[in-house]
Write a protein that holds these residues in place. Sequence first.
Motif, short mmCIF file in Angstrom:
data_model
loop_
_atom_site.label_atom_id
_atom_site.label_comp_id
_atom_site.label_asym_id
_atom_site.label_seq_id
_atom_site.Cartn_x
_atom_site.Cartn_y
_atom_site.Cartn_z
N PRO A 1 2.97 33.70 37.47
CA PRO A 1 2.62 34.39 38.71
C PRO A 1 3.34 33.74 39.91
O PRO A 1 3.42 32.53 40.02
N MET B 1 7.73 36.71 40.10
CA MET B 1 8.13 38.09 39.80
C MET B 1 9.27 38.54 40.70
O MET B 1 9.31 38.24 41.89
N GLN C 1 -0.20 40.23 38.91
CA GLN C 1 0.33 38.89 39.17
C GLN C 1 -0.12 38.36 40.51
O GLN C 1 -0.31 37.16 40.68
N ILE D 1 1.36 34.49 32.56
CA ILE D 1 1.07 35.80 31.99
C ILE D 1 1.82 35.89 30.66
O ILE D 1 3.04 35.73 30.61
#
Length: 242
Positions: free
Chosen positions: A71, A74, A178, A189
């Motif tokens: 997280p 991204m 996220q 994740i």
Amino acid sequence: MPIYLPELNHDLSYFPAVNTALAEPDGLLAMGGDLNPERLVHAYQQGIFPWFEDGQPILWWSPSQRMVLAPGKMHISRSLRKSFRRQNFTFSINNAFAEVIESCAEPRGYSSDTWITATMQDAYLQLHKMGFAHSIEVWQEGQLVGGLYGLYIDDIFCGESMFHTVTDASKIAFIALQQHLLNIGCKLIDCQLHNKHLASLGAIEISRETFINQLNSQNTTVQQQRWQPQALVLDLIDKANT
């Protein structure tokens, strides 16, 4: 060539060591058993997940390469940010878990089959009631147009499936996930298997050994208050790297 697999017994906590999984097909570890919630939780805690089609025995997997995303790491493209602004989406957590998993189970355009069988849906609905399985929902004008579900175990979110009926809704559900995980201190994740959709968002592959080490280093307390049904305001779009 025949494949010989260990068959699970009545012991809900037993699985073969993940380093005994087959190289071809990659990660196939065992067969049989059932989808008892206790067995499923033990599986995920060991880096194992079920994946099979209707009419097959239950197959259990731990692939040699694991696709993951931290997280906050991204990648969100300019075009996706523009799509988000244009679509007027709203978001929620755990407000429509049953509807999300049912939508994820719908056959896709490229296949009439689904691996999210009725038995699988029932098992994850039980896990949801127990506080392990969770959903992110994307809404547009009061209609559910996208979402995803997975398990939050030992401070790792194990993603299972996502869907969309409106362009980019599943990607934006993943962004919302996220953001929530970043806010609650989740470290990783688990996206399970490589696909281009997730790679475009920044997910990478790590070795099974590295993944298991990270899994075993996390906390083991399920904190229910993190996952109470709630609205979610997505505020990371403009902060994301391009």
